[in-house]
Write a protein that holds these residues in place. Structure first.
Motif, PDB file in Angstrom:
ATOM      1  N   ALA A 175      50.708 -34.815 102.752  1.00 17.93           N
ATOM      2  CA  ALA A 175      49.520 -34.557 103.123  1.00 17.93           C
ATOM      3  C   ALA A 175      48.018 -34.787 102.319  1.00 17.93           C
ATOM      4  O   ALA A 175      48.906 -34.448 101.639  1.00 17.93           O
ATOM      5  CB  ALA A 175      49.406 -33.102 104.055  1.00 17.93           C
ATOM      6  N   LEU A 176      47.666 -35.558 102.512  1.00 17.81           N
ATOM      7  CA  LEU A 176      46.187 -35.445 101.822  1.00 17.81           C
ATOM      8  C   LEU A 176      44.714 -35.707 102.351  1.00 17.81           C
ATOM      9  O   LEU A 176      44.767 -35.995 103.667  1.00 17.81           O
ATOM     10  CB  LEU A 176      46.010 -37.318 101.290  1.00 17.81           C
ATOM     11  CG  LEU A 176      44.704 -37.044 100.769  1.00 17.81           C
ATOM     12  CD1 LEU A 176      45.040 -36.891  99.117  1.00 17.81           C
ATOM     13  CD2 LEU A 176      43.946 -38.557 100.972  1.00 17.81           C
ATOM     14  N   ILE A 177      44.433 -34.211 102.033  1.00 15.90           N
ATOM     15  CA  ILE A 177      43.393 -33.914 102.528  1.00 15.90           C
ATOM     16  C   ILE A 177      42.125 -33.514 101.228  1.00 15.90           C
ATOM     17  O   ILE A 177      42.364 -32.783 101.189  1.00 15.90           O
ATOM     18  CB  ILE A 177      43.649 -32.403 103.784  1.00 15.90           C
ATOM     19  CG1 ILE A 177      44.375 -32.421 104.440  1.00 15.90           C
ATOM     20  CG2 ILE A 177      41.705 -31.768 104.029  1.00 15.90           C
ATOM     21  CD1 ILE A 177      44.880 -31.267 105.155  1.00 15.90           C
ATOM     22  N   LEU A 178      41.183 -34.503 101.588  1.00 18.51           N
ATOM     23  CA  LEU A 178      40.616 -34.333  99.955  1.00 18.51           C
ATOM     24  C   LEU A 178      39.144 -34.737 100.451  1.00 18.51           C
ATOM     25  O   LEU A 178      38.507 -35.108 101.528  1.00 18.51           O
ATOM     26  CB  LEU A 178      41.012 -35.824  99.610  1.00 18.51           C
ATOM     27  CG  LEU A 178      40.541 -36.304  98.302  1.00 18.51           C
ATOM     28  CD1 LEU A 178      40.929 -35.665  96.737  1.00 18.51           C
ATOM     29  CD2 LEU A 178      40.543 -37.795  98.051  1.00 18.51           C
ATOM     30  N   GLU A 179      37.911 -33.481 100.113  1.00 16.65           N
ATOM     31  CA  GLU A 179      37.154 -33.362 100.545  1.00 16.65           C
ATOM     32  C   GLU A 179      36.008 -34.503  99.187  1.00 16.65           C
ATOM     33  O   GLU A 179      36.565 -35.302  97.809  1.00 16.65           O
ATOM     34  CB  GLU A 179      35.938 -32.500 100.060  1.00 16.65           C
ATOM     35  CG  GLU A 179      35.005 -32.163 100.497  1.00 16.65           C
ATOM     36  CD  GLU A 179      33.998 -31.059  99.493  1.00 16.65           C
ATOM     37  OE1 GLU A 179      35.199 -30.075  98.803  1.00 16.65           O
ATOM     38  OE2 GLU A 179      32.380 -30.903 100.068  1.00 16.65           O
ATOM     39  N   GLY A 192      46.611 -39.372  96.535  1.00 21.37           N
ATOM     40  CA  GLY A 192      45.504 -39.944  96.115  1.00 21.37           C
ATOM     41  C   GLY A 192      45.224 -38.957  95.150  1.00 21.37           C
ATOM     42  O   GLY A 192      44.528 -39.422  93.957  1.00 21.37           O
TER      43      GLY A 192
END
Lengths: 733, 78
Positions: free
Chosen positions: A505-509, A404
């Motif tokens: 990885a996707l680490i999205l706020e 994303g």
């Protein structure tokens, strides 16, 4: 250092998490006067500006550091932020003070970076931004109490409304900053001992004096594969390397896991520091943001809103900007007419009217559309919808091996591939970043818009299909879709060949929604307009002149004489009624002959066999060659080419009409719907943009990828145009 | 009392305490920095329309993770 003895500029750095309104704080403090540049060696934008309202003899410079979640740097952006705070950059002095911007409604997580920064050895100030949102969420924050606990000055502010910023400005101007504290968060004894040991080794090593800082040693121990460790190993060599691994081992042996040590200790400290300082409501209140999200990322409604939003954006670009474009068109038409009347016929008139006015006018006319697109992108980004779009699109993007995160660079590329390619810096994974960079230019940027609108306006019938959606708008949408559809297999292939590996990885706020600051949006549009006009005024202007000259010269008199010779008999035979028509035909043939033997014409003829199957004539071929520096140049070039070929007295201000009236020697129209479609598809997929290729070179630090981009995109463009022309010609005939 | 569950197995609206992070070091470190530390309370808010990623709430803010990453987070339901 030069100038230091006279007036020393105080240097302030702005640090903070992404989505904290850091840029708004920067804009408000500097009064929207930023100077942007690049940090040397890395592709991170450096944004700096003078403090508005600072006395002339006490200048204050504010540098906006890239937004990060932590100082353990992984991406280039984070690395710059960490380096500046560590004082390791040669092109950026260590700041005198760090202003840490934190989101008051999300203090716990924000204080992670904040407390890291507070230990860097530079005086710090904490700005609690978005106090209004915190209040709405019924969070009561005791700023004085927090200041006591963190031992730094704390200013509650609402940057978007300018609230509380006067106090910050006064503080910066006064300049008597509190001392920096070296240790804020207490770490286990075994760790502190390891820091002391490591510091001793650094002092004994070849590292410069500035490297023997407790902060650097702490960061090096805490970060596995972090930047601080790398910097130390670069200068300290074997001795530091051994000391580092021994210290780590000692920590691990005491039962502390290094991976989780910092987070555990720091978040523990933060929880303690916030106790009684932040009062939360008993029950979590459902915020407006939560309610909006229930619709905007709902299974059905969310997807529907997303698709509708995208269609509206394109429809708006097409129809809202029309009146403004008419005005610009009118102005340039008027200028051209006046010039033609004042300057006598010949090379100078042709140069001014056909070269300068037609060339630049043909590009400036698209300013309204570009602004319209940037307006939407700005609004969506500032209100927080972009992160939701990434959330919605991640599944699709992960199917082609991306995440994303690639969505924002790709969406930006719809405005311009240059910021799009630059936005890929936020993607941590190198393979992902490169893949995104290589497919980003496939998204239809605003430079294609002139090509699309010109050809759609001239050749696609104006008909309503459903409701307010017309056939022209739909064609435009389809052109935008072409790039996206083609990007999918390209990304898949790239991820299977050059950039093999697992999906990162996707680490999205997902930040709370907020009302975009009108001032910020307008300022950004102003900036964009300036950048675009500067391009139109420089590159495109220069190319317009070169193209005009290449189409005008060489211009030997023998060409005219030869054709006049051929017409001698016919002119003598013609009756008085037929004479003007014959003369006109002769003049047109002369102009055509001039064009054919001009430099550009000869190049067009060379590529003609290649572009014939696309339905193009040599003129379109040569216009395409001429538009290598920038796609939108083709509009100007077509204008020049079809103007040069037309009668001098003829009043034909509208380029659309010129194209509609263009004829092959046998009298059939040059431009048909299949030809228009084929040109549009070619320009949708080709890499005719020198600036984008240059940016890809800069970002990948190799000529290999821009060459690769150009080759694969040109090939795709040719195949796409061929298919579209042959198929649509078969259907429409 | 059963053993630890994976965060990804929770239904929207369910809350849990983080027990452990089982993944590669860079991923674990980033999750920790974002506040997913041991004993912290986490809530699964929703899954994206296409089933992935998942949105969670932690330390009063919202974070989106892929199921793959969420599977590395071992939790105890509350």
């Amino acid at each position: 250092m030069p100038g230091q003895s006279a007036v020393r500029t105080r240097r302030i750095a702005l640090a903070g998490n992404p989505n904290t309104g850091k840029t708004t704080v920067f804009n408000m403090l500097t009064g929207f006067r930023a100077r942007t540049g690049n940090y040397a060696g890395v592709t991170v934008e450096r944004k700096a500006g003078g403090l508005k309202g600072a006395p002339e003899d006490q200048p204050v410079e504010i540098v906006d550091l890239p937004g990060t979640y932590s100082l353990s740097a992984r991406s280039a952006d984070e690395m710059v932020a960490a380096d500046v705070l560590l004082g390791l950059r040669e092109d950026e002095e260590r700041p005198d003070l760090v202003l840490i911007v934190a989101d008051a409604s999300n203090l716990e997580r924000n204080l992670f970076l904040a407390t890291q920064v507070m230990e860097c050895g530079v005086p710090c100030v904490l700005l609690l931004n978005m106090m209004d949102v915190a209040k709405e969420n019924r969070l009561a924050i005791d700023a004085t109490g927090l200041s006591d606990r963190l031992r730094v000055p704390v200013f509650p502010i609402v940057a978007a409304k300018g609230e509380g910023l006067d106090a910050v400005r006064d503080y910066l101007v006064r300049g008597s900053f509190e001392e920096a504290h070296s240790a804020l968060v207490e770490f286990p004894e075994v760790f502190e001992n390891a820091v002391t040991d490591l510091l001793r080794t650094i002092r004994e090593s070849d590292c410069p004096e500035t490297f023997a800082r407790p902060f650097l040693a702490r960061r090096a121990l805490l970060e596995t594969d972090g930047i601080a460790g790398k910097r130390l190993l670069d200068c300290g060599g074997e001795a530091v390397s051994t000391a580092l691994s021994q210290s780590r081992k000692a920590i691990e042996e005491s039962g502390q896991r290094i991976v989780s040590l910092e987070a555990r200790v720091r978040y523990g400290f933060i929880k303690q520091a916030l106790r009684d300082v932040v009062e939360r409501p008993e029950e979590r209140v459902e915020t407006l943001s939560d309610r909006i999200d229930r619709i905007l990322i709902h299974r059905v409604w969310g997807t529907l809103v997303f698709v509708t939003l995208m269609i509206i954006v394109f429809q708006a670009i097409y129809s809202w900007s029309a009146p403004f474009m008419d005005v610009i068109d009118g102005v340039f038409g008027f200028l051209g007419g006046r010039l033609a009347a004042v300057v006598s016929e010949g090379p100078l008139q042709s140069f001014l009217v056909d070269g300068v006015i037609a060339g630049v006018g043909g590009v400036v006319i698209f300013l309204p559309q570009i602004l319209c697109l940037f307006l939407f992108i700005s609004l969506l980004e500032d209100c927080g919808y972009m992160a939701r779009a990434a959330f919605l699109m991640d599944r699709l993007l992960s199917r082609v091996g991306l995440s994303g995160r690639s969505f924002i660079p790709m969406l930006s590329s719809f405005a311009c591939a240059i910021p799009g390619v630059m936005a890929t810096r936020t993607i941590e994974d190198r393979r992902d970043r490169f893949t995104t960079m290589l497919i980003a230019p496939l998204m239809s940027c605003s430079a294609r818009l002139p090509v699309y609108t010109l050809l759609i306006g001239a050749f696609i019938p104006e008909r309503k299909v459903v409701g307010f959606i017309g056939l022209q708008g739909l064609t435009l949408f389809a052109m935008y879709l072409v790039g996206v559809v083609v990007a999918i297999p390209v990304a898949l292939i790239l991820k299977k060949t050059f950039f093999k590996g697992s999906t990162p990885a996707l680490i999205l706020e997902l930040p709370p929604y907020r009302r975009p600051g009108i001032k910020v949006v307008i300022w950004r549009l102003w900036e964009r307009a300036g950048a675009f006009l500067k391009r139109a005024g420089t590159i495109i202007f220069a190319v317009s002149i070169i193209v005009w000259a290449a189409a005008y010269y060489p211009r030997s008199a023998s060409v005219r004489e030869e054709i006049e010779q051929e017409y001698l008999f016919e002119l003598a035979e013609a009756g008085p009624d037929e004479l003007p028509a014959v003369e006109e035909r002769m003049e047109r043939e002369i102009e055509g002959a001039y064009l054919r033997q001009s430099i550009l014409g000869r190049m067009g003829h060379v590529v003609e066999p290649l572009v014939r199957p696309l339905g193009w004539d040599w003129k379109i071929g040569m216009a395409t060659i001429a538009s290598f520096p920038a796609r939108e140049v083709i509009v100007a070039t077509l204008g020049i080419i079809y103007d040069v070929g037309s009668d001098a007295d003829e009043e034909s201000p509208d380029l659309r009409e010129k194209l509609q009236n263009a004829r092959h020697p046998d009298g059939t129209p040059v431009f048909t719907i299949p030809v228009a479609l084929s040109i549009m598809v070619f320009f949708a997929l080709c890499a005719q943009c020198a600036a984008t290729l240059a940016v890809i070179k800069r970002e990948t630090n190799s000529w290999r990828w821009p060459f690769f981009s150009f080759a694969y995109m040109t090939l795709l463009a040719w195949i796409g145009a061929l298919l579209v022309y042959q198929i649509s010609a078969a259907i429409l005939s | 009392m059963t053993g630890p569950a994976r965060l990804v197995d929770l239904r929207p609206g369910e809350r849990a305490l983080i027990r452990d992070l089982a993944g590669e070091v860079p991923l674990v470190q980033r999750l920790l920095e974002m506040g997913l530390t041991e004993d912290e309370e986490v809530e699964v808010v929703r899954f994206a329309p296409l089933g992935d990623p998942v949105e969670i709430q932690i330390r009063g803010y919202f974070l989106s993770l892929r199921k793959q990453e969420a599977a590395a987070i071992l939790v105890e339901k509350i």
